[in-house]
Design a protein around this motif. Structure first.
Motif, PDB file in Angstrom:
ATOM      1  N   VAL A 156      30.221  51.576  44.367  1.00 31.83           N
ATOM      2  CA  VAL A 156      30.082  52.864  43.676  1.00 31.83           C
ATOM      3  C   VAL A 156      28.706  53.455  43.965  1.00 31.83           C
ATOM      4  N   LYS A 157      28.670  54.747  44.285  1.00 28.25           N
ATOM      5  CA  LYS A 157      27.391  55.429  44.489  1.00 28.25           C
ATOM      6  C   LYS A 157      26.809  55.831  43.145  1.00 28.25           C
ATOM      7  N   HIS A 158      25.602  55.375  42.859  1.00 25.94           N
ATOM      8  CA  HIS A 158      24.890  55.747  41.635  1.00 25.94           C
ATOM      9  C   HIS A 158      23.490  56.128  42.072  1.00 25.94           C
ATOM     10  N   ARG A 159      22.454  55.683  41.372  1.00 23.89           N
ATOM     11  CA  ARG A 159      21.096  55.886  41.875  1.00 23.89           C
ATOM     12  C   ARG A 159      20.918  55.136  43.188  1.00 23.89           C
ATOM     13  N   SER A 160      21.574  54.008  43.285  1.00 26.10           N
ATOM     14  CA  SER A 160      21.768  53.298  44.542  1.00 26.10           C
ATOM     15  C   SER A 160      23.229  52.864  44.541  1.00 26.10           C
ATOM     16  N   VAL A 161      23.694  52.294  45.638  1.00 24.96           N
ATOM     17  CA  VAL A 161      25.097  51.852  45.693  1.00 24.96           C
ATOM     18  C   VAL A 161      25.223  50.516  44.963  1.00 24.96           C
ATOM     19  N   LYS A 162      26.123  50.468  43.983  1.00 25.87           N
ATOM     20  CA  LYS A 162      26.372  49.257  43.210  1.00 25.87           C
ATOM     21  C   LYS A 162      27.671  48.609  43.678  1.00 25.87           C
ATOM     22  N   HIS A 163      27.708  47.274  43.613  1.00 24.35           N
ATOM     23  CA  HIS A 163      28.884  46.525  44.064  1.00 24.35           C
ATOM     24  C   HIS A 163      29.370  45.617  42.943  1.00 24.35           C
ATOM     25  N   TYR A 164      30.689  45.564  42.766  1.00 21.75           N
ATOM     26  CA  TYR A 164      31.294  44.724  41.732  1.00 21.75           C
ATOM     27  C   TYR A 164      32.422  43.904  42.355  1.00 21.75           C
ATOM     28  N   ARG A 165      32.376  42.602  42.125  1.00 22.92           N
ATOM     29  CA  ARG A 165      33.454  41.751  42.609  1.00 22.92           C
ATOM     30  C   ARG A 165      34.702  41.960  41.745  1.00 22.92           C
ATOM     31  N   ILE A 166      35.843  42.102  42.384  1.00 29.32           N
ATOM     32  CA  ILE A 166      37.125  42.211  41.684  1.00 29.32           C
ATOM     33  C   ILE A 166      37.803  40.845  41.754  1.00 29.32           C
ATOM     34  N   LEU A 167      38.022  40.258  40.604  1.00 27.30           N
ATOM     35  CA  LEU A 167      38.603  38.921  40.531  1.00 27.30           C
ATOM     36  C   LEU A 167      40.074  39.000  40.113  1.00 27.30           C
ATOM     37  N   ARG A 168      40.786  37.868  40.261  1.00 25.61           N
ATOM     38  CA  ARG A 168      42.211  37.833  39.919  1.00 25.61           C
ATOM     39  C   ARG A 168      42.510  36.626  39.041  1.00 25.61           C
ATOM     40  N   LEU A 169      43.409  36.840  38.102  1.00 27.34           N
ATOM     41  CA  LEU A 169      43.886  35.748  37.257  1.00 27.34           C
ATOM     42  C   LEU A 169      45.008  34.999  37.972  1.00 27.34           C
ATOM     43  N   ASP A 170      45.445  33.915  37.372  1.00 29.24           N
ATOM     44  CA  ASP A 170      46.543  33.139  37.959  1.00 29.24           C
ATOM     45  C   ASP A 170      47.831  33.951  38.041  1.00 29.24           C
ATOM     46  N   ASN A 171      47.976  34.935  37.142  1.00 26.54           N
ATOM     47  CA  ASN A 171      49.178  35.775  37.163  1.00 26.54           C
ATOM     48  C   ASN A 171      49.018  36.984  38.091  1.00 26.54           C
ATOM     49  N   SER A 172      47.926  36.995  38.891  1.00 25.56           N
ATOM     50  CA  SER A 172      47.648  38.039  39.891  1.00 25.56           C
ATOM     51  C   SER A 172      47.145  39.341  39.301  1.00 25.56           C
ATOM     52  N   TRP A 173      46.813  39.382  38.017  1.00 28.12           N
ATOM     53  CA  TRP A 173      46.211  40.580  37.443  1.00 28.12           C
ATOM     54  C   TRP A 173      44.743  40.634  37.861  1.00 28.12           C
ATOM     55  N   TYR A 174      44.221  41.868  37.968  1.00 31.58           N
ATOM     56  CA  TYR A 174      42.862  42.092  38.459  1.00 31.58           C
ATOM     57  C   TYR A 174      41.900  42.386  37.309  1.00 31.58           C
ATOM     58  N   TYR A 175      40.619  42.045  37.541  1.00 29.44           N
ATOM     59  CA  TYR A 175      39.607  42.418  36.543  1.00 29.44           C
ATOM     60  C   TYR A 175      38.223  42.389  37.175  1.00 29.44           C
ATOM     61  N   ILE A 176      37.333  43.218  36.603  1.00 30.36           N
ATOM     62  CA  ILE A 176      35.901  43.148  36.883  1.00 30.36           C
ATOM     63  C   ILE A 176      35.220  42.454  35.715  1.00 30.36           C
ATOM     64  N   SER A 177      35.579  42.884  34.514  1.00 38.69           N
ATOM     65  CA  SER A 177      35.146  42.214  33.289  1.00 38.69           C
ATOM     66  C   SER A 177      36.360  41.497  32.697  1.00 38.69           C
ATOM     67  N   PRO A 178      36.226  40.227  32.301  1.00 42.54           N
ATOM     68  CA  PRO A 178      37.388  39.468  31.796  1.00 42.54           C
ATOM     69  C   PRO A 178      38.060  40.102  30.587  1.00 42.54           C
ATOM     70  N   ARG A 179      37.352  40.956  29.869  1.00 46.26           N
ATOM     71  CA  ARG A 179      37.969  41.567  28.687  1.00 46.26           C
ATOM     72  C   ARG A 179      38.912  42.701  29.054  1.00 46.26           C
ATOM     73  N   LEU A 180      38.918  43.131  30.345  1.00 42.60           N
ATOM     74  CA  LEU A 180      39.793  44.205  30.799  1.00 42.60           C
ATOM     75  C   LEU A 180      40.546  43.733  32.033  1.00 42.60           C
ATOM     76  N   THR A 181      41.844  43.572  31.927  1.00 45.39           N
ATOM     77  CA  THR A 181      42.645  43.141  33.069  1.00 45.39           C
ATOM     78  C   THR A 181      43.687  44.206  33.397  1.00 45.39           C
ATOM     79  N   PHE A 182      44.065  44.258  34.676  1.00 46.69           N
ATOM     80  CA  PHE A 182      44.969  45.301  35.149  1.00 46.69           C
ATOM     81  C   PHE A 182      46.004  44.689  36.087  1.00 46.69           C
TER      82      PHE A 182
END
Length: 271
Positions: A125-151
């Motif tokens: 993401v472009k902000h004051r500088s470019v920020k990077h966030y790892r996208i992780l996956r649960l065992d059920n293949s749902w995605y998240y950046i923060s564990p409290r929010l899964t998609f």
């Protein structure tokens, strides 16, 4: 590209128009100038969008979205782009170069799939500088950046962060290089120059400065009258106290969105 899309989505917010869906599979983006400027004038430049016509081993036949001209380009110089924001095989440094190109703004973003291991993604993401966030996956293949929010899919994740920063640096605004790019050889268009006849201020009749009846092409009378009218209009309709209050209100606004405190569970590492 992994489990990124459901069969249907209720929220089609980012690049889900039916006309765009038909074009997703053949869109590529130039990652570096080709040929190199050290060799000759580049045919394609970094950030240019191309339509993939045919994949022929190392060389791909492409058509420029901008000029409609067809040519060949090494596949190492381009990356496939899906849904306008999912870039295949783009590394961290190249993502930063792309997001720092003209045409991107605060909140411009891309999701990149690891060149080393398919199915691993990062959000840049472009902000004051470019920020990077790892996208992780649960065992059920749902995605998240923060564990409290899964998609369930990446599209749901992107739509969520387009509505709310919710722990990342800012709200996502538009996919990387999604705007219309001007032609490469286009030069800035200068405003038209209006030529007026020369005159000597010492020879100007002072009555012309306040003349309200003359309709001739007298630059002094016309210009001064309009300037005075504009000044009186502004000064008569603005209360100084209200203007100072409005200025203080503007200064208090912030351009950037900052993450809420207590989001230490977001993984900033790269893949």
């Amino acid at each position: 590209m992994g489990n990124i899309m459901r069969g249907e989505s209720a929220n089609d917010k980012i690049n889900t128009d039916s006309s765009l869906k038909a074009l997703e599979d053949d869109m590529v983006l130039v990652l570096k100038d080709y040929p190199s400027p050290d060799i000759s004038e580049p045919i394609y430049r970094m950030g240019e969008k191309l339509r993939l016509i045919a994949q022929e081993a190392y060389w791909w036949r492409v058509r420029s979205v901008q000029t409609q001209k067809e040519n060949y380009i090494p596949n190492s110089h381009v990356a496939k782009v899906y849904h306008g924001w999912l870039f295949e095989g783009v590394e961290r440094q190249k993502a930063e170069e792309l997001l720092n190109l003209p045409g991107n703004r605060v909140g411009s973003f891309l999701v990149r799939e690891s060149a080393r291991e398919r199915g691993l993604y990062s959000l840049s993401v472009k902000h004051r500088s470019v920020k990077h966030y790892r996208i992780l996956r649960l065992d059920n293949s749902w995605y998240y950046i923060s564990p409290r929010l899964t998609f369930q899919c990446l599209e749901d994740m992107i739509n969520h962060y387009c509505d709310s920063a919710d722990g990342i640096c800012c709200v996502l605004t538009s996919p990387c290089l999604s705007g219309t790019t001007p032609p490469l050889d286009a030069a800035p268009v200068a405003p038209p120059v209006v030529m007026r006849r020369n005159f000597d201020w010492k020879k100007i009749d002072s009555k012309q400065l306040v003349n309200t009846e003359s309709c001739n092409d007298n630059v002094v009378s016309y210009g001064v009258r309009n300037s005075i009218a504009a000044y009186l209009s502004l000064s008569g309709n603005q209360d100084p106290a209200n203007m100072r209050a409005a200025n203080r209100k503007k200064k208090s606004k912030s351009v950037y969105g900052f993450p809420e405190s207590g989001n230490g569970n977001i993984d900033y590492e790269d893949i």
